[in-house]
Scaffold this active site. Structure first.
Site, PDB file in Angstrom:
ATOM      1  N   VAL A  66       0.926  -1.335   0.006  1.00  0.00           N
ATOM      2  CA  VAL A  66      -0.012  -0.177   0.007  1.00  0.00           C
ATOM      3  C   VAL A  66       0.962   1.249   0.108  1.00  0.00           C
ATOM      4  O   VAL A  66       0.478   2.273  -0.729  1.00  0.00           O
ATOM      5  CB  VAL A  66      -0.891   0.032   1.160  1.00  0.00           C
ATOM      6  CG1 VAL A  66      -1.935   1.435   1.245  1.00  0.00           C
ATOM      7  CG2 VAL A  66      -2.038  -1.280   1.041  1.00  0.00           C
ATOM      8  N   LYS A  70     -14.266  -5.417   9.774  1.00  0.00           N
ATOM      9  CA  LYS A  70     -14.751  -4.361   9.060  1.00  0.00           C
ATOM     10  C   LYS A  70     -16.143  -4.144   9.601  1.00  0.00           C
ATOM     11  O   LYS A  70     -16.569  -2.866   9.488  1.00  0.00           O
ATOM     12  CB  LYS A  70     -14.790  -4.626   7.648  1.00  0.00           C
ATOM     13  CG  LYS A  70     -13.245  -4.697   7.113  1.00  0.00           C
ATOM     14  CD  LYS A  70     -12.986  -5.438   5.910  1.00  0.00           C
ATOM     15  CE  LYS A  70     -11.601  -5.668   5.411  1.00  0.00           C
ATOM     16  NZ  LYS A  70     -11.433  -6.515   4.347  1.00  0.00           N
TER      17      LYS A  70
HETATM   18  N1  LIG Z   1      -2.842  -4.770   0.487  1.00  0.00           N
HETATM   19  C1  LIG Z   1      -3.960  -4.415   0.392  1.00  0.00           C
HETATM   20  O1  LIG Z   1      -4.834  -4.388  -0.442  1.00  0.00           O
HETATM   21  C2  LIG Z   1      -4.817  -3.629   1.675  1.00  0.00           C
HETATM   22  C3  LIG Z   1      -6.144  -3.234   1.676  1.00  0.00           C
HETATM   23  C4  LIG Z   1      -6.795  -2.499   2.471  1.00  0.00           C
HETATM   24  C5  LIG Z   1      -6.042  -2.213   3.632  1.00  0.00           C
HETATM   25  N2  LIG Z   1      -4.911  -2.583   3.993  1.00  0.00           N
HETATM   26  C6  LIG Z   1      -4.018  -2.729   5.107  1.00  0.00           C
HETATM   27  O2  LIG Z   1      -3.008  -1.714   4.961  1.00  0.00           O
HETATM   28  C7  LIG Z   1      -1.843  -1.972   5.728  1.00  0.00           C
HETATM   29  C8  LIG Z   1      -0.636  -2.178   5.014  1.00  0.00           C
HETATM   30  O3  LIG Z   1      -1.023  -3.323   4.125  1.00  0.00           O
HETATM   31  P1  LIG Z   1       0.365  -3.773   2.873  1.00  0.00           P
HETATM   32  O4  LIG Z   1      -0.453  -4.776   2.090  1.00  0.00           O
HETATM   33  O5  LIG Z   1       0.741  -2.612   2.492  1.00  0.00           O
HETATM   34  O6  LIG Z   1       1.109  -4.648   3.902  1.00  0.00           O
HETATM   35  P2  LIG Z   1       2.772  -4.876   3.638  1.00  0.00           P
HETATM   36  O7  LIG Z   1       3.113  -5.074   2.155  1.00  0.00           O
HETATM   37  O8  LIG Z   1       3.069  -6.112   4.433  1.00  0.00           O
HETATM   38  O9  LIG Z   1       3.412  -3.871   4.123  1.00  0.00           O
HETATM   39  C9  LIG Z   1       3.563  -3.591   5.489  1.00  0.00           C
HETATM   40  C10 LIG Z   1       5.085  -2.887   5.483  1.00  0.00           C
HETATM   41  O10 LIG Z   1       5.215  -2.407   6.857  1.00  0.00           O
HETATM   42  C11 LIG Z   1       6.643  -2.823   7.289  1.00  0.00           C
HETATM   43  N3  LIG Z   1       6.848  -3.073   8.586  1.00  0.00           N
HETATM   44  C12 LIG Z   1       6.462  -3.931   9.483  1.00  0.00           C
HETATM   45  N4  LIG Z   1       6.763  -3.756  10.893  1.00  0.00           N
HETATM   46  C13 LIG Z   1       7.279  -2.419  10.606  1.00  0.00           C
HETATM   47  C14 LIG Z   1       8.235  -1.854  11.452  1.00  0.00           C
HETATM   48  N5  LIG Z   1       8.441  -2.230  12.862  1.00  0.00           N
HETATM   49  N6  LIG Z   1       8.914  -0.767  11.055  1.00  0.00           N
HETATM   50  C15 LIG Z   1       9.012  -0.331   9.940  1.00  0.00           C
HETATM   51  N7  LIG Z   1       8.266  -0.833   8.742  1.00  0.00           N
HETATM   52  C16 LIG Z   1       7.417  -2.117   9.216  1.00  0.00           C
HETATM   53  C17 LIG Z   1       7.070  -3.997   6.452  1.00  0.00           C
HETATM   54  O11 LIG Z   1       8.372  -4.159   6.133  1.00  0.00           O
HETATM   55  P3  LIG Z   1       8.988  -5.297   5.650  1.00  0.00           P
HETATM   56  O12 LIG Z   1       8.997  -5.173   4.077  1.00  0.00           O
HETATM   57  O13 LIG Z   1      10.363  -5.299   6.167  1.00  0.00           O
HETATM   58  O14 LIG Z   1       8.216  -6.648   5.963  1.00  0.00           O
HETATM   59  C18 LIG Z   1       6.177  -3.763   5.074  1.00  0.00           C
HETATM   60  O15 LIG Z   1       7.020  -3.372   4.186  1.00  0.00           O
HETATM   61  C19 LIG Z   1      -2.504  -2.983   6.422  1.00  0.00           C
HETATM   62  O16 LIG Z   1      -3.019  -2.604   7.786  1.00  0.00           O
HETATM   63  C20 LIG Z   1      -3.430  -3.618   5.715  1.00  0.00           C
HETATM   64  O17 LIG Z   1      -4.440  -4.367   6.622  1.00  0.00           O
HETATM   65  C21 LIG Z   1      -4.156  -3.366   2.746  1.00  0.00           C
END
Ligand SMILES: NC(=O)c1ccc[n+]([C@@H]2O[C@H](COP(=O)([O-])OP(=O)(O)OC[C@H]3O[C@@H](n4cnc5c(N)ncnc54)[C@H](OP(=O)(O)O)[C@@H]3O)[C@@H](O)[C@H]2O)c1
Length: 429
Positions: free
Chosen positions: A15, A207
């Site tokens: 995201v 949700k």
């Molecule tokens: N993906 C979707 O379509 C979607 C839709 C609606 C809502 N969301 C929400 O959006 C949020 C992010 O989702 P995402 O899909 O982008 O997840 P993601 O791809 O797993 O990204 C999360 C990022 O946070 C980083 N992270 C984790 N712990 C950390 C820390 N302590 N310090 C700094 N960075 C840290 C991770 O680093 P690493 O790369 O090192 O693991 C990763 O790059 C979540 O709450 C999810 O529920 C996502």
């Protein structure tokens, strides 16, 4: 010269990358709408080479300490896109305490700790927005809070988990098994390696808690939501439901009656002519019944980098507008009512029951006696021979209470030779 509003990202994953893309691709429109540029200057990361390349491309400074963002007076808004509860919750609290406005996409966190964070935001005179936490790209929270603010909502029904909707679509359309569709969803990146939150209905429950707050002003906790997922759902039941004129969907519902509200997630037989039955694959939809508008449905992609980022950037722009108008510090939704839940014996529905019983005379009579004793009639019945020496019987009951169906399920399961295969709600026409 226009002053740029600067943003710090916490997390730079799927995201986060989408946010950088949307801000860059749509920068002219964004600048025009809010009267100046909106730029991400810093991102908190756990470093790797890919993130460095991304940072160079979008001119973002990568930092590994939260303080680098919180102590930067130029950064007005922080976007939390790490996910789950900790450290996301502590980081958001620290950001609010540092006087930063916050945008998050984190449904787990908002569903479980949203009231606490909203109270802190108000206390600190900051804004907290989280449109992307429900149904990703569909602007449903803003629609309920703004466009439906004058309406009296009575029901919110949602297909709010794309993974399970993808799996159910494959089961219904291609008669694939639950296990086959799960593997396929994992290969396509829709389902995580641990699919628990999706298939067991937990993600959808988060949700529905957020939607309950927006629709009815009530704060509901996870233990007050009746949650049943699609784990182990049989393709035979999905096919029989189809023959009876229904499509099985994982439905999140929050409904209001005089006694209060009931919040639930469960597989439901949706009449095939209902608009929710036409929502396929990973798409999401929220269907609302209200006294003013009547019925309305909002559908679109519930996840994905760009749809989710579009909602996040809209939140950022809303905050910038509020800063400019000096109207900061209001909650995303101000609607607050005491939480009142409908007792289980007042929650009425038809049910689809599927069971196996010995293929012998007298067994069917036993089944009808159980139903008669518990005062439940049925309106549809299908009987077929199963692969064993048993008969598979499927019936659709008349309306009965959630309490009564629990007793029926228990009684059928305890009857010698009977096996209850599944029990699902049936949505009215
Ligand atoms: N993906 C979707 O379509 C979607 C839709 C609606 C809502 N969301 C929400 O959006 C949020 C992010 O989702 P995402 O899909 O982008 O997840 P993601 O791809 O797993 O990204 C999360 C990022 O946070 C980083 N992270 C984790 N712990 C950390 C820390 N302590 N310090 C700094 N960075 C840290 C991770 O680093 P690493 O790369 O090192 O693991 C990763 O790059 C979540 O709450 C999810 O529920 C996502």
């Amino acid at each position: 010269m226009e002053k740029a509003v600067k943003v710090g990202l916490l997390g730079l994953g799927v995201v986060g990358t989408g946010v950088l893309e949307i801000l860059s691709d749509h920068q002219e429109k964004i600048r025009n709408s809010i009267g100046g540029p909106l730029t991400v200057t810093k991102a908190l990361v756990r470093p790797d080479e890919n993130k460095k390349r991304l940072a160079e491309k979008y001119h973002v400074e990568l930092v590994t300490e939260l303080e680098s963002i919180l102590n930067d007076p130029e950064i007005a808004i922080v976007v939390e896109i790490i996910g789950r509860i900790e450290p996301a919750k502590s980081y958001i609290k620290q950001a609010l305490l540092a006087g930063k406005h916050v945008v998050t996409a984190n449904k787990d966190l908002i569903a479980q700790h949203g009231s606490e964070l909203a109270a802190l935001a108000q206390e600190r005179h900051c804004n907290l927005y989280y449109e992307a936490s429900v149904a990703g790209g569909i602007p449903i929270l803003r629609t309920i809070a703004n466009s439906l603010v004058a309406d009296e909502i009575t029901e919110v029904l949602g297909i709010v988990n794309g993974t399970t909707n993808y799996m159910l679509t494959k089961m219904v359309q291609e008669h694939q098994t639950y296990e086959e569709t799960l593997v396929e969803a994992q290969c396509l990146g829709f389902a995580e390696s641990d699919p628990t939150n999706d298939v067991d209905g937990i993600d959808a429950a988060y949700k529905m808690i957020i939607l309950s707050k927006f629709a009815f002003g009530m704060t509901v906790t996870m233990d007050q939501v009746s949650i049943k997922g699609i784990r182990g759902l049989s393709v035979a039941d999905v096919v029989t439901a189809e023959q009876l004129g229904y499509t099985v969907k994982l439905i999140g519902s929050t409904i209001k009656r005089t006694e209060g509200i009931a919040v639930e997630v469960s597989p439901v037989l949706v009449p095939s002519a209902h608009p929710l039955a036409a929502i396929h694959k990973e798409m999401n939809a929220v269907f609302i019944k209200s006294s003013g508008i009547g019925e309305s449905m909002y559908c679109g992609p519930g996840a994905g980098a760009r749809p989710t980022a579009t909602s996040i950037v809209a939140d950022l722009m809303t905050i910038v507008n509020k800063i400019q108008l000096n109207t900061i510090g209001h909650c995303f939704t101000a609607y607050t009512q005491p939480t009142k839940l409908i007792p289980a014996d007042k929650i009425m529905s038809k049910y689809f029951l599927s069971l196996e019983m010995p293929d012998e005379s007298g067994q069917f009579l036993k089944l009808t006696q159980i139903l008669t004793r518990l005062q439940v009639g049925f309106e549809q019945i299908v009987q077929e021979k199963s692969q064993s020496q048993n008969a598979r019987v499927v019936l659709v009951t008349h309306e009965t209470s959630a309490t009564n169906i629990g007793t029926i399920e228990k009684t059928i399961s305890e009857e010698k030779g009977f096996t209850l295969l599944s029990s699902m709600k049936v949505m009215g026409e």
